[in-house]
Enzyme design. Structure first.
Site, mmCIF file in Angstrom:
data_model
loop_
_atom_site.group_PDB
_atom_site.id
_atom_site.type_symbol
_atom_site.label_atom_id
_atom_site.label_comp_id
_atom_site.label_asym_id
_atom_site.label_seq_id
_atom_site.Cartn_x
_atom_site.Cartn_y
_atom_site.Cartn_z
ATOM 1 N N LYS A 55 32.300 28.156 0.884
ATOM 2 C CA LYS A 55 32.765 26.655 0.559
ATOM 3 C C LYS A 55 34.232 26.393 1.267
ATOM 4 O O LYS A 55 34.841 27.156 1.090
ATOM 5 C CB LYS A 55 32.352 25.944 -0.472
ATOM 6 N N SER A 104 34.447 46.269 -4.623
ATOM 7 C CA SER A 104 33.633 45.139 -5.724
ATOM 8 C C SER A 104 33.688 44.343 -7.121
ATOM 9 O O SER A 104 34.422 45.093 -7.407
ATOM 10 C CB SER A 104 32.410 46.122 -5.498
ATOM 11 N N GLN A 163 13.420 -14.241 4.855
ATOM 12 C CA GLN A 163 12.405 -14.907 5.254
ATOM 13 C C GLN A 163 12.282 -15.236 3.283
ATOM 14 O O GLN A 163 11.614 -13.839 2.811
ATOM 15 C CB GLN A 163 11.331 -14.233 5.905
ATOM 16 N N ASN A 191 36.904 43.016 4.357
ATOM 17 C CA ASN A 191 35.806 43.764 4.233
ATOM 18 C C ASN A 191 36.033 43.104 2.789
ATOM 19 O O ASN A 191 37.220 43.054 2.073
ATOM 20 C CB ASN A 191 35.562 44.632 4.436
ATOM 21 N N ASN A 195 1.330 2.004 7.182
ATOM 22 C CA ASN A 195 0.863 1.335 5.688
ATOM 23 C C ASN A 195 0.722 1.491 4.918
ATOM 24 O O ASN A 195 0.764 1.172 3.479
ATOM 25 C CB ASN A 195 -0.395 0.488 6.322
ATOM 26 N N ARG A 201 42.581 46.460 -13.894
ATOM 27 C CA ARG A 201 41.010 47.207 -14.554
ATOM 28 C C ARG A 201 41.578 47.200 -15.507
ATOM 29 O O ARG A 201 42.424 48.412 -15.343
ATOM 30 C CB ARG A 201 40.591 47.038 -13.784
ATOM 31 N N ARG A 219 0.647 -1.337 0.123
ATOM 32 C CA ARG A 219 0.214 -0.343 0.059
ATOM 33 C C ARG A 219 0.895 1.150 -0.086
ATOM 34 O O ARG A 219 0.179 2.469 0.031
ATOM 35 C CB ARG A 219 -0.993 -0.305 1.075
ATOM 36 N N GLU A 248 -7.784 -12.779 13.867
ATOM 37 C CA GLU A 248 -7.260 -12.386 13.062
ATOM 38 C C GLU A 248 -8.514 -11.657 12.626
ATOM 39 O O GLU A 248 -9.651 -12.512 12.556
ATOM 40 C CB GLU A 248 -6.046 -12.411 11.897
HETATM 41 C C1 UD1 Z 1 0.098 -8.427 12.656
HETATM 42 C C2 UD1 Z 1 -0.760 -9.005 13.958
HETATM 43 C C3 UD1 Z 1 -1.947 -8.579 14.246
HETATM 44 C C4 UD1 Z 1 -1.783 -6.855 14.819
HETATM 45 C C5 UD1 Z 1 -1.225 -6.769 13.581
HETATM 46 C C6 UD1 Z 1 -0.358 -4.574 14.337
HETATM 47 C C7 UD1 Z 1 -0.558 -11.860 12.302
HETATM 48 C C8 UD1 Z 1 -0.638 -12.777 12.389
HETATM 49 N N1 UD1 Z 1 -1.014 -10.356 12.704
HETATM 50 O O1 UD1 Z 1 -1.006 -8.284 11.575
HETATM 51 O O2 UD1 Z 1 -2.456 -9.576 15.128
HETATM 52 O O3 UD1 Z 1 -3.152 -6.951 15.180
HETATM 53 O O4 UD1 Z 1 0.253 -7.179 13.186
HETATM 54 O O5 UD1 Z 1 0.413 -4.363 12.935
HETATM 55 O O6 UD1 Z 1 0.719 -11.844 13.074
HETATM 56 N N2 UD1 Z 1 5.611 -9.647 8.538
HETATM 57 C C9 UD1 Z 1 7.621 -10.516 7.585
HETATM 58 N N3 UD1 Z 1 6.509 -11.862 7.021
HETATM 59 C C10 UD1 Z 1 5.585 -11.802 6.443
HETATM 60 C C11 UD1 Z 1 4.731 -10.806 6.702
HETATM 61 C C12 UD1 Z 1 4.993 -9.925 7.901
HETATM 62 O O7 UD1 Z 1 8.342 -10.142 8.646
HETATM 63 O O8 UD1 Z 1 5.254 -13.097 6.089
HETATM 64 C C13 UD1 Z 1 6.173 -8.862 8.872
HETATM 65 C C14 UD1 Z 1 6.028 -7.380 8.308
HETATM 66 O O9 UD1 Z 1 7.030 -6.832 7.338
HETATM 67 C C15 UD1 Z 1 5.465 -6.504 9.736
HETATM 68 C C16 UD1 Z 1 5.048 -7.650 9.825
HETATM 69 O O10 UD1 Z 1 5.871 -8.882 9.965
HETATM 70 O O11 UD1 Z 1 7.242 -5.277 10.056
HETATM 71 C C17 UD1 Z 1 3.962 -7.191 10.326
HETATM 72 O O12 UD1 Z 1 2.980 -7.557 9.276
HETATM 73 P P1 UD1 Z 1 1.989 -7.640 8.843
HETATM 74 O O13 UD1 Z 1 1.373 -8.017 7.161
HETATM 75 O O14 UD1 Z 1 1.429 -5.961 9.195
HETATM 76 O O15 UD1 Z 1 0.942 -7.866 10.268
HETATM 77 P P2 UD1 Z 1 -0.359 -7.744 10.098
HETATM 78 O O16 UD1 Z 1 -1.336 -8.833 8.759
HETATM 79 O O17 UD1 Z 1 -1.097 -6.369 10.252
HETATM 80 CA CA CA Z 2 0.847 -4.251 9.361
#
Ligand code: UD1
Ligand code: CA
Length: 453
Positions: free
Chosen positions: A347, A401, A67, A373, A219, A436, A8, A146
């Site tokens: 500078k 100047s 990951q 000056n 987000n 000059r 987003r 969730e």
């Molecule tokens: C998550 C929580 C939710 C909470 C919310 C708060 C879970 C399942 N849900 O949801 O309960 O209210 O955060 O903001 O945990 N990320 C990874 N790898 C992934 C997915 C996410 O590193 O595969 C990281 C994202 O970069 C981020 C964080 O985890 O920093 C949260 O991920 P996001 O997708 O925003 O989780 P939410 O669905 O918002």
């Molecule tokens: Ca989030």
């Protein structure tokens, strides 16, 4: 956790690298973790991993794990636990929740106490989109559900999970091994560890806070701007409580650190970047941009001045007057009572006490003595197209100047340079030097007349 995509944001840059107060979102989180004396900081990267990891090279206590692909927050933590020690506590933080405070995290760690699962939660009238805290009749936490998996009744719950938890690593490791992805998003949810903790008879603590900005995530650009605003507001409050007089805290931006003496006044629309020191009684006029600079006591920087020391820094002495519309670049080192006026650029130059360049001038790679000056429109021609050369202007010289000082060149102490001179050779002390075309006059000069057709 910093592996998520951040769709987003609609940006080619990974979300956690977007800046807040001049620092990447992720860097805020790492710096806060640093304040807790963590044994180890592990960053989980995935989306844009190379770019994210490249920005972390200066954090030598940070280790990255990848990951690939990103199958949810539980899956993210599964990648991290192999590098964590069993006798520790794991504090899970989100790379996109930048304003979490160290004292809140310390309190969360206290409630974990090395043995419980401690969740950071928030009571909010607008819980949409977040995981909800499900409690039993005795008010004990049973699960996090969730949004997408929640029943209509569960969606009414106003206590949400912040995404931040503290958990004994040994227990976390066991619970992560039991995760599955049978849910609405077919992801491995970290939040499912709550169910396992309850099943195993481990106490689940919810540490509930009320200041939403601490756990607000970024987000989209709207949320980023609103957190920037919250962040700037807090910085402004802190400075004002330390005695700094801001004309309007809503029109003040600090993207770095600002160290101020007593009785500092800052007018509206100023931006400070990097590390800036302002001595006692310094006044900054409206619309100034000041980065990586040390400004001495009693100095007045007038409206619309731009000071940027970059790596080298800019130093201004005491009781100096800079601007309006002045530009100080890296290596500008100005002594006490120096005056730099409008449309003057300096500078990599040293100006000794009381030197003045008041209008429309350039001083580059110059050493300027006391009380010099430097006239309007004068420039140091410091660059021959290949190399930079130095100009030395000794004490008490008066540069008329519109002079061009072709470096390398030295103007002897107390000398005077006639306006409009192009100086290519050293000038003697105490003398008037003019270089000059000589002025001539032709008497009874007849102007051309229009040719008749
Ligand atoms: C998550 C929580 C939710 C909470 C919310 C708060 C879970 C399942 N849900 O949801 O309960 O209210 O955060 O903001 O945990 N990320 C990874 N790898 C992934 C997915 C996410 O590193 O595969 C990281 C994202 O970069 C981020 C964080 O985890 O920093 C949260 O991920 P996001 O997708 O925003 O989780 P939410 O669905 O918002
Ligand atoms: Ca989030």
């Amino acid at each position: 956790m910093a592996a998520g995509k951040g769709t987003r944001m609609k940006s080619s840059m990974p979300k956690v690298l977007h800046r807040l107060g001049g620092r990447a979102l992720l860097q805020h989180v790492i710096d806060t973790a640093g304040q807790l004396q963590a044994r180890r900081v592990v960053v989980i990267t995935g989306h844009g991993a190379e770019q994210v990891e490249a920005t972390l090279v200066h954090n030598d206590h940070v280790q990255c794990v990848r990951q690939m692909p990103q199958l949810g927050t539980g899956h993210a933590m599964q990648q991290a636990v192999p590098v964590l020690a069993d006798d520790g506590v794991t504090l899970v933080l989100s790379g996109d929740v930048p304003l979490i405070q160290a004292d809140t995290l310390s309190a969360l760690l206290m409630s974990c106490d090395g043995q419980h699962l401690a969740l950071l939660t928030l009571q909010t009238p607008t819980p949409t989109g977040y995981g909800r805290l499900v409690r039993n009749a005795q008010s004990q936490v049973q699960a996090i559900v969730e949004e997408k998996d929640a029943s209509p009744e569960q969606r009414q719950i106003q206590e949400i999970y912040s995404g931040i938890m503290a958990v004994p690593t040994r227990l976390l490791r066991g619970w992560l091994a039991r995760l599955d992805n049978r849910n609405a998003q077919q992801e491995y949810y970290l939040t499912d560890v709550v169910k396992f903790a309850v099943a195993d008879g481990c106490t689940v603590q919810a540490y509930c806070i009320s200041d939403a900005w601490q756990v607000e995530g970024v987000n989209n650009p709207v949320q980023l701007a609103s957190l920037e605003c919250a962040y700037q507001h807090r910085q402004a409050q802190r400075l004002m409580l330390d005695g700094v007089r801001l004309a309007d805290p809503a029109r003040f931006d600090l993207r770095g650190s600002l160290i101020c003496g007593q009785d500092v006044e800052i007018d509206v629309n100023c931006v400070f970047e990097g590390v800036v020191h302002l001595g006692d009684g310094v006044r900054i006029g409206p619309n100034c941009v000041i980065a990586n600079a040390i400004i001495g006591a009693g100095t007045f920087v007038q409206a619309f001045s731009h000071i940027d020391g970059e790596q080298q820094g800019v130093t201004v002495g005491q009781d100096a007057r800079i601007g309006p519309f002045a530009r100080l670049r890296p290596g500008a080192d100005l002594g006490n009572e120096v005056h730099i006026g409008n449309f003057v650029e300096v500078k990599n130059s040293t100006l000794a006490k009381g030197a003045k360049a008041n209008h429309l001038a350039y001083l580059g790679d110059a050493t300027v003595g006391e009380r010099v000056n430097y006239g309007a429109g004068s420039i140091t021609a410091n660059y021959d197209g290949a190399n930079k050369h130095r100009t030395v202007i000794e004490a008490d010289v008066h540069v008329g100047s519109n002079s061009v000082l072709v470096a390398p060149v030295t103007l002897g102490a107390g000398g005077t340079i006639g306006g409009g001179s192009t100086i290519t050779k050293d000038t003697p002390a105490g003398a008037l030097t003019v270089a000059r075309g000589k002025q001539t006059s032709i008497a009874n000069w007849q102007r051309p007349t229009k040719i008749k057709k």
